[in-house]
Design a protein around this motif. Structure first.
Motif, PDB file in Angstrom:
ATOM      1  N   ARG A   1      24.918  46.823   2.075  1.00 46.25           N
ATOM      2  CA  ARG A   1      25.698  45.785   2.747  1.00 46.25           C
ATOM      3  C   ARG A   1      24.825  44.591   3.118  1.00 46.25           C
ATOM      4  NH1 ARG A   1      30.082  44.793   1.588  1.00 46.25           N
ATOM      5  NH2 ARG A   1      30.399  43.664   3.541  1.00 46.25           N
ATOM      6  N   TYR A   2      23.585  44.889   3.526  1.00 46.51           N
ATOM      7  CA  TYR A   2      22.645  43.831   3.900  1.00 46.51           C
ATOM      8  C   TYR A   2      22.357  42.920   2.707  1.00 46.51           C
ATOM      9  CZ  TYR A   2      18.195  41.736   5.395  1.00 46.51           C
ATOM     10  OH  TYR A   2      17.180  40.871   5.714  1.00 46.51           O
ATOM     11  N   ARG A   3      22.210  43.529   1.535  1.00 50.19           N
ATOM     12  CA  ARG A   3      21.948  42.738   0.335  1.00 50.19           C
ATOM     13  C   ARG A   3      23.194  41.962  -0.093  1.00 50.19           C
ATOM     14  NH1 ARG A   3      19.947  47.997  -1.822  1.00 50.19           N
ATOM     15  NH2 ARG A   3      17.761  48.189  -1.207  1.00 50.19           N
ATOM     16  N   ALA A   4      24.329  42.655  -0.097  1.00 49.37           N
ATOM     17  CA  ALA A   4      25.565  42.048  -0.607  1.00 49.37           C
ATOM     18  C   ALA A   4      26.116  40.976   0.328  1.00 49.37           C
ATOM     19  CB  ALA A   4      26.620  43.129  -0.839  1.00 49.37           C
ATOM     20  N   ALA A   5      26.121  41.256   1.632  1.00 53.67           N
ATOM     21  CA  ALA A   5      26.760  40.350   2.588  1.00 53.67           C
ATOM     22  C   ALA A   5      25.831  39.261   3.108  1.00 53.67           C
ATOM     23  CB  ALA A   5      27.311  41.163   3.768  1.00 53.67           C
TER      24      ALA A   5
ATOM     25  N   TYR B   1       9.241  44.437   0.191  1.00 49.72           N
ATOM     26  CA  TYR B   1      10.400  44.589   1.045  1.00 49.72           C
ATOM     27  C   TYR B   1      10.533  46.021   1.538  1.00 49.72           C
ATOM     28  CZ  TYR B   1      11.404  40.262  -1.453  1.00 49.72           C
ATOM     29  OH  TYR B   1      11.312  39.023  -1.997  1.00 49.72           O
ATOM     30  N   SER B   2      11.075  46.143   2.739  1.00 53.17           N
ATOM     31  CA  SER B   2      11.410  47.452   3.310  1.00 53.17           C
ATOM     32  C   SER B   2      10.218  48.402   3.367  1.00 53.17           C
ATOM     33  CB  SER B   2      12.541  48.113   2.492  1.00 53.17           C
ATOM     34  OG  SER B   2      13.634  47.275   2.395  1.00 53.17           O
TER      35      SER B   2
ATOM     36  N   GLY C   1      20.692  43.863  -4.971  1.00 54.53           N
ATOM     37  CA  GLY C   1      19.683  42.972  -4.404  1.00 54.53           C
ATOM     38  C   GLY C   1      18.808  42.268  -5.421  1.00 54.53           C
ATOM     39  N   TYR C   2      19.329  42.050  -6.636  1.00 54.90           N
ATOM     40  CA  TYR C   2      18.602  41.284  -7.643  1.00 54.90           C
ATOM     41  C   TYR C   2      19.222  39.893  -7.745  1.00 54.90           C
ATOM     42  CZ  TYR C   2      16.472  45.634  -9.238  1.00 54.90           C
ATOM     43  OH  TYR C   2      15.766  46.806  -9.304  1.00 54.90           O
ATOM     44  N   LYS C   3      18.415  38.880  -7.543  1.00 50.93           N
ATOM     45  CA  LYS C   3      18.912  37.514  -7.647  1.00 50.93           C
ATOM     46  C   LYS C   3      18.539  36.954  -9.011  1.00 50.93           C
ATOM     47  CE  LYS C   3      19.058  33.080  -5.235  1.00 50.93           C
ATOM     48  NZ  LYS C   3      18.557  32.307  -4.079  1.00 50.93           N
ATOM     49  N   PHE C   4      19.519  36.879  -9.906  1.00 51.49           N
ATOM     50  CA  PHE C   4      19.272  36.369 -11.249  1.00 51.49           C
ATOM     51  C   PHE C   4      19.042  34.869 -11.188  1.00 51.49           C
ATOM     52  CE2 PHE C   4      21.166  34.354 -15.061  1.00 51.49           C
ATOM     53  CZ  PHE C   4      20.200  34.760 -15.975  1.00 51.49           C
ATOM     54  N   ARG C   5      17.883  34.434 -11.722  1.00 52.23           N
ATOM     55  CA  ARG C   5      17.523  33.019 -11.627  1.00 52.23           C
ATOM     56  C   ARG C   5      17.668  32.272 -12.954  1.00 52.23           C
ATOM     57  NH1 ARG C   5      14.442  31.756  -7.148  1.00 52.23           N
ATOM     58  NH2 ARG C   5      14.808  29.622  -7.860  1.00 52.23           N
TER      59      ARG C   5
END
Length: 451
Positions: free
Chosen positions: A127-131, A9-10, A162-166
């Motif tokens: 904001r991009y990650r959160a929103a 990413y990025s 930006g961490y998506k806990f699975r």
């Protein structure tokens, strides 16, 4: 074996940040009457030193969990060093007529613009990650300690990280097994694994490390007491939670990455301009005179982060349908008379300097394999996938150590991987130069395994 291709990413953010900051420090010159006698020299001076001090300060190494106060510290440190090099210019280049006041005003404007841009990007990404849920890393947690529960709460609360806990795997459960964890990680495209080190046995830790290495997953440990671990391990903090990063790769350090890339560009340009410019037309005529077909042989191979790229060589075989499936063997009937010579002297590999210039390869690194063989070795050879943490090379430590050419036995590829991992974990520019020189010597002398 899982599907290894993962997104980075990025990846354009850092070059873009460099471009904007360099534009700021160069563009701001024209807003003030500094009385510089040679603007081009001044621009080159500040640009080069800005890049150097940014490497030294890790100015562009802002992580998703970095605190605002740390970003501010980075800016102040960068501007502080930049101020020193600005006023040093007066003495080094004997510029007594430069206005110190105008130079100070220029520095203030640079500070304000760089700080604004730095915080703007930092805020925008958060904001991009959160929103919008973008730029996410899928994570799992293995263990159920106070620290691991805090980390899970942090992942859920701080969406801007930006961490998506699975999923959480509780070790004390009767149905827990590492194999179930591995299957879930592979099937759900997990990017990072966080494991509570206090709850795992040494055997389990080793299995985790092996799985992460072989599947290009980032493995991080959650310690209960950081004082018991060796100082070589890298500690990071997500708020106040300590995280251990296990594998330390020198080429992930920005200054090392810059030096290696500079070495690659300079050497590849030298070979292309002074050797390939006249050798290519000559070989093109000879290749076509001996057999019909293309001058260059193109083959898909796996490179950095398991991504595929087209690797180029001078064609040394008659065109055949097995070229992308079977490696060359001793006495291979597909090899032409000219092909025997250019393979023996490694001349057939020279077009790969274009791959180096374009950024798909390095001069020195683990040799890339055909995609079919990469998939085969990844299944058979432990830690084979670690080779893909860096760019592949035209030559490598394994090649100058007697493990080049045909893989005749499992021992050949196992030893090759051992040398490649040693190179990755112990890289230095001096080692690259040494391997390059040894490769040239071997090419002149001739290598028994070059066929």
């Amino acid at each position: 074996m899982s599907t290894f291709k993962q997104g980075r990413y990025s990846r354009y953010l850092k070059p873009f940040s460099y471009l904007v900051d360099l534009s700021i420090i160069n563009g701001a010159i024209f807003f003030f009457e500094i009385n510089i006698t040679n603007t081009y020299l001044f621009s080159l001076y500040i640009s080069a030193l800005w890049i150097i001090i940014s490497f030294k300060n890790d100015f562009y190494e802002v992580q998703r969990y970095t605190k605002i106060v740390q970003v501010m510290t980075l800016i102040l440190r960068q501007i502080g060093f930049f101020a020193l090099i600005l006023y040093t210019f007066i003495g080094v280049f004997k510029q007594p007529n430069i206005s110190r006041l105008a130079l100070g005003e220029y520095l203030l404007l640079v500070f304000l613009l760089v700080a604004f841009f730095k915080f703007f990007i930092f805020y925008l990404l958060n904001r991009y990650r959160a929103a919008f849920g973008g730029n996410l890393r899928n994570v799992v947690v293995i263990g159920d300690t106070e620290k691991s529960r805090q980390l899970i709460n942090l992942f859920k609360k701080r969406l801007d990280f930006g961490y998506k806990f699975r999923k959480q795997f509780i070790i004390e459960n009767d149905d827990f097994s590492l194999q179930k964890c591995f299957s879930y990680i592979a099937e759900n495209k997990i990017d990072e694994i966080y494991a509570s080190i206090a709850e795992l046995s040494n055997k389990q830790i080793n299995k985790l490390i092996d799985f992460a290495d072989n599947n290009l997953k980032e493995l991080k440990f959650i310690p209960d007491n950081k004082d018991i671990y060796a100082k070589k391990l890298k500690y990071e903090y997500y708020e106040y939670i300590p995280i251990i990063s296990l594998r330390d790769i020198p080429l992930q350090v920005p200054i090392n990455k810059f030096l290696k890339r500079l070495f690659d560009i300079l050497l590849s340009l030298a070979v292309i301009v002074f050797l390939l410019s006249w050798l290519t037309p000559l070989l093109a005529i000879l290749i076509r005179l001996e057999s019909k077909g293309p001058i260059f042989f193109k083959q898909t191979r796996n490179g950095f982060n398991y991504s595929e790229f087209d690797c180029y060589k001078f064609r040394s075989m008659t065109p055949n349908k097995d070229a992308h499936l079977n490696q060359a063997t001793k006495g291979d009937q597909r090899i032409t008379i000219l092909g025997k010579f250019i393979r023996k002297t490694s001349i057939d590999e020279l077009p790969q300097f274009f791959n180096v210039l374009f950024g798909d390869m390095s001069v020195v690194g683990p040799r890339p394999h055909m995609v079919r063989h990469t998939n085969l070795y990844a299944e058979k050879v432990d830690k084979f996938m670690v080779r893909h943490f860096v760019k592949p090379g035209i030559t490598g430590l394994a090649q100058v150590s007697g493990f080049r050419g045909e893989v005749e036995t499992d021992k050949d590829i196992i030893n090759r991987v051992k040398y490649d991992i040693f190179y990755i974990e112990n890289w230095s520019l001096l080692l690259d130069i040494k391997i390059t020189v040894q490769t040239f010597i071997n090419a002149v002398k001739g290598d028994d395994k070059a066929y």
